[in-house]
Design a protein around this motif. Structure first.
Motif, short mmCIF file in Angstrom:
data_model
loop_
_atom_site.label_atom_id
_atom_site.label_comp_id
_atom_site.label_asym_id
_atom_site.label_seq_id
_atom_site.Cartn_x
_atom_site.Cartn_y
_atom_site.Cartn_z
N TYR A 263 0.82 -1.21 0.00
CA TYR A 263 0.00 0.00 0.00
C TYR A 263 0.86 1.27 0.00
CZ TYR A 263 -3.26 -3.64 1.07
OH TYR A 263 -3.98 -4.80 1.01
N LEU A 264 2.11 1.11 0.34
CA LEU A 264 3.04 2.22 0.37
C LEU A 264 3.80 2.39 -0.94
CD1 LEU A 264 4.44 1.23 3.83
CD2 LEU A 264 3.18 3.34 3.43
N LEU A 265 3.90 1.31 -1.73
CA LEU A 265 4.82 1.30 -2.86
C LEU A 265 4.21 0.90 -4.19
CD1 LEU A 265 7.78 -0.32 -0.92
CD2 LEU A 265 7.72 2.02 -1.76
N LEU A 266 3.06 0.26 -4.19
CA LEU A 266 2.42 -0.14 -5.45
C LEU A 266 1.24 0.79 -5.74
CD1 LEU A 266 2.43 -4.04 -5.02
CD2 LEU A 266 4.21 -2.56 -5.99
N ARG A 267 0.90 0.90 -7.00
CA ARG A 267 -0.15 1.83 -7.43
C ARG A 267 -1.39 1.07 -7.92
NH1 ARG A 267 1.80 7.23 -8.40
NH2 ARG A 267 3.40 7.53 -6.78
N GLU A 268 -2.52 1.73 -7.79
CA GLU A 268 -3.79 1.12 -8.19
C GLU A 268 -3.79 0.72 -9.66
OE1 GLU A 268 -8.01 2.43 -6.75
OE2 GLU A 268 -7.57 3.56 -8.58
N ASP A 269 -3.23 1.57 -10.53
CA ASP A 269 -3.32 1.30 -11.96
C ASP A 269 -2.37 0.20 -12.44
OD1 ASP A 269 -0.91 2.64 -11.81
OD2 ASP A 269 -1.51 4.32 -13.11
N GLU A 270 -1.48 -0.27 -11.59
CA GLU A 270 -0.56 -1.34 -12.00
C GLU A 270 -1.31 -2.63 -12.32
OE1 GLU A 270 2.68 -1.93 -9.27
OE2 GLU A 270 3.01 0.22 -9.04
N VAL A 271 -2.50 -2.81 -11.76
CA VAL A 271 -3.24 -4.04 -12.00
C VAL A 271 -3.57 -4.19 -13.49
CG1 VAL A 271 -5.58 -3.11 -11.65
CG2 VAL A 271 -5.09 -5.49 -11.07
N HIS A 272 -3.71 -3.08 -14.21
CA HIS A 272 -4.05 -3.17 -15.64
C HIS A 272 -2.90 -3.76 -16.45
CE1 HIS A 272 -7.70 -0.88 -14.98
NE2 HIS A 272 -7.00 0.03 -14.32
N VAL A 273 -1.69 -3.60 -16.00
CA VAL A 273 -0.51 -4.13 -16.69
C VAL A 273 -0.07 -5.47 -16.10
CG1 VAL A 273 1.91 -3.69 -17.26
CG2 VAL A 273 0.25 -1.81 -17.28
N ARG A 274 -0.08 -5.57 -14.78
CA ARG A 274 0.46 -6.74 -14.09
C ARG A 274 -0.59 -7.80 -13.81
NH1 ARG A 274 4.76 -8.30 -14.65
NH2 ARG A 274 5.13 -9.04 -12.54
N GLY A 275 -1.87 -7.48 -13.99
CA GLY A 275 -2.93 -8.46 -13.86
C GLY A 275 -2.94 -9.16 -12.52
N ALA A 276 -2.98 -10.48 -12.54
CA ALA A 276 -3.12 -11.26 -11.30
C ALA A 276 -1.93 -11.09 -10.36
CB ALA A 276 -3.30 -12.73 -11.65
N ARG A 285 -4.33 1.15 -3.43
CA ARG A 285 -5.20 2.31 -3.62
C ARG A 285 -4.46 3.54 -4.12
NH1 ARG A 285 -9.88 -0.55 -2.99
NH2 ARG A 285 -10.20 -1.25 -0.86
N ALA A 286 -3.15 3.63 -3.91
CA ALA A 286 -2.42 4.86 -4.23
C ALA A 286 -2.53 5.17 -5.71
CB ALA A 286 -0.96 4.72 -3.83
N ARG A 287 -2.91 6.41 -6.00
CA ARG A 287 -3.05 6.84 -7.40
C ARG A 287 -1.98 7.85 -7.80
NH1 ARG A 287 -9.63 7.54 -6.86
NH2 ARG A 287 -10.12 5.30 -6.92
N HIS A 288 -1.33 8.44 -6.82
CA HIS A 288 -0.32 9.47 -7.12
C HIS A 288 0.62 9.60 -5.93
CE1 HIS A 288 -3.27 11.60 -4.76
NE2 HIS A 288 -4.14 11.55 -5.74
N ASP A 289 1.63 10.41 -6.08
CA ASP A 289 2.65 10.57 -5.05
C ASP A 289 2.06 11.04 -3.73
OD1 ASP A 289 4.50 9.82 -6.92
OD2 ASP A 289 5.35 11.82 -7.22
N ALA A 290 1.04 11.89 -3.79
CA ALA A 290 0.45 12.43 -2.56
C ALA A 290 -0.17 11.33 -1.70
CB ALA A 290 -0.58 13.50 -2.88
N ASP A 291 -0.79 10.33 -2.33
CA ASP A 291 -1.35 9.21 -1.57
C ASP A 291 -0.25 8.47 -0.82
OD1 ASP A 291 -3.98 9.64 -2.32
OD2 ASP A 291 -3.92 8.21 -3.99
N GLU A 292 0.85 8.18 -1.53
CA GLU A 292 1.96 7.48 -0.89
C GLU A 292 2.54 8.32 0.24
OE1 GLU A 292 4.93 6.12 -3.56
OE2 GLU A 292 3.59 4.73 -4.61
N ALA A 293 2.75 9.60 -0.01
CA ALA A 293 3.34 10.47 1.01
C ALA A 293 2.47 10.52 2.26
CB ALA A 293 3.53 11.88 0.44
#
Length: 450
Positions: A263-276, A285-293
């Motif tokens: 939750y600190l290092l992976l992004r929500e949109d990665e699922v579209h590329v990395r799938g399962a 859930r993180a969508r941008h740098d501000a979420d991670e920060a």
């Protein structure tokens, strides 16, 4: 005759309160003193230039053993733990849930000689079976895993069932680890997505939505306060969830908030590329740098109280055998969590004192393993991690000891590396290689609970 069994000289001991030069003397598996320079020892280790941290206490681990050992088992999973600097885990497997005292005792018997690190065993809360709580707690169950939605074949608790469980656990003095996703929202979303013929990876964040987690966490937090129970909300994925938990803590709830590196290092949109390979729940859930920060800030200030791996691996073949609905949830994490925390400290996202607090001290306190676990001071188990804070290296799939054989952080540059791990004074890993002695023992709550 030597005064002590082991003397580690010249290192810098780290705790949540700070760091200090120390000469750590170990006798009969426990720390005798941090000022042992004058003592003779059977083994003497020069730790000049190294940090000495308490062994990691990872309290959310799934080793699938007994059960789905094609995904993971205790020998391989605890090799990963030893190499990474984790010396105590609390494990529960959904494939063979622990629901009775007989289940707990049988699992402990089966696991003798299979673990490279010390381990606690959790039980599963089952709707309508609150009568089992007191006996399981008395028998040594480390906590009760509770779902608010049916997941991994474990039935979910609605609000009434959750309230009943929390009342029983409060009376028994037990802790609950609660997976928060609202079943009515996840079920409705799944029905709509399936009806639309969706089987693309994008179904994951829509199915296991942010609203489902927020709603379940808010209800859980309120019930924890009203029942007087002690509980942890598992794998908090977003600052909004942490906010609801903090609000109830401020009103007196005995409630902790666990998060995980994904939750600190992976992004929500990665699922579209990395799938399962990004199918876990709650999803990133993180969508941008501000979420991670915001999440890193919550770790630093205590809004998120501690870190675990939620190690729940599957092999690459298993992750690619079937469509997105059918493949297993979960990520491997024991190989990487300590490394990611240490590297975050090297980058200034955390302090090394935070690493000791978040991944050793606080989890040991929450689950009643303190003061024997989670600290390096007189009387504690000599669970010691030697860290070179200057070492630069890469997390890579080929160095994963988990049966998964891959890591979601493959190729990530790290600073700071575990060079040796000691369990009760015995060397269980050195320079990235496990001793594989399988001397881990069952540990049960019995210390000072947080």
């Amino acid at each position: 005759m030597a005064d002590v069994d082991l003397l580690i000289t010249g290192g810098m001991v780290v705790s949540s309160q700070g760091r200090r030069p120390a000469h750590v003397a170990v006798c009969d598996g426990r720390v005798l003193t941090l000022d042992g320079a004058h003592l003779s020892a059977v083994r003497r280790i020069d730790a000049t230039g190294l940090l000495l941290l308490p062994g990691g206490v990872d309290t959310h681990v799934h080793l699938m053993d007994p059960g789905s050992t094609d995904r993971e088992d205790f020998p391989s999973g605890t090799r990963a733990a030893a190499v990474s600097g984790v010396t105590t885990i609390i494990e529960h497997s959904h494939g063979t849930p622990v629901r009775t005292v007989d289940d707990l005792q049988a699992k402990n018997t089966y696991l003798q000689g299979r673990s490279n690190v010390d381990f606690g065993l959790a039980a599963h809360a089952w709707p309508g079976e609150t009568g089992a709580v007191a006996a399981l707690r008395q028998a040594g169950a480390a906590f009760f895993k509770v779902f608010t939605c049916t997941t991994h074949g474990i039935p979910g608790h609605d609000a009434a069932a959750l309230q009943a469980h929390l009342l029983a656990s409060a009376e028994a003095g037990a802790v609950s680890l609660i997976h928060c996703e609202d079943e009515s929202l996840t079920s409705a979303a799944e029905a709509l997505l399936r009806a639309a013929g969706r089987d693309d990876p994008g179904v994951i964040p829509e199915w296991r939505s942010r609203d489902a987690e927020v709603l379940a966490a808010a209800v859980t937090a309120l019930l924890v306060r009203r029942t007087g129970a002690r509980a942890v909300v598992a794998h908090v994925s977003h600052p909004e969830v942490a906010g609801y938990l903090a609000a109830e803590r401020a009103r007196g709830a005995r409630l902790h908030a666990e998060t995980c590196p994904q939750y600190l290092l992976l992004r929500e949109d990665e699922v579209h590329v990395r799938g399962a390979f990004r199918k876990f729940t709650p999803p990133a859930r993180a969508r941008h740098d501000a979420d991670e920060a915001a999440l890193w800030a919550l770790l630093r200030d205590g809004g998120l109280t501690h870190v675990s791996s939620d190690h729940a691996p599957s092999t690459a073949e298993q992750k690619t055998s079937g469509n997105i609905w059918d493949v297993h949830f979960g990520l491997p994490g024991l190989d990487s969590t300590m490394a990611l925390m240490l590297s975050a400290a090297a980058r200034g996202m955390l302090a090394y004192e935070d690493v000791a607090r978040l991944y050793s001290e606080v989890p040991a306190r929450i689950y009643g393993l303190w003061p024997r676990k989670g600290r390096l001071s007189s009387g504690a188990d000599a669970d010691i991690v030697l860290v070179d804070p200057t070492a630069r290296w890469k997390l890579q799939n080929e160095n994963v000891f988990s049966k998964a054989g891959w890591t979601p952080y493959d190729g990530m540059e790290m600073t700071g590396r575990v060079v040796a791990t000691y369990l009760r004074g015995d060397l269980i890993s050195e320079h990235g290689e496990p001793a594989d002695q399988r001397t881990g023992r069952l540990v049960a709550p019995g210390g000072t609970a947080g």
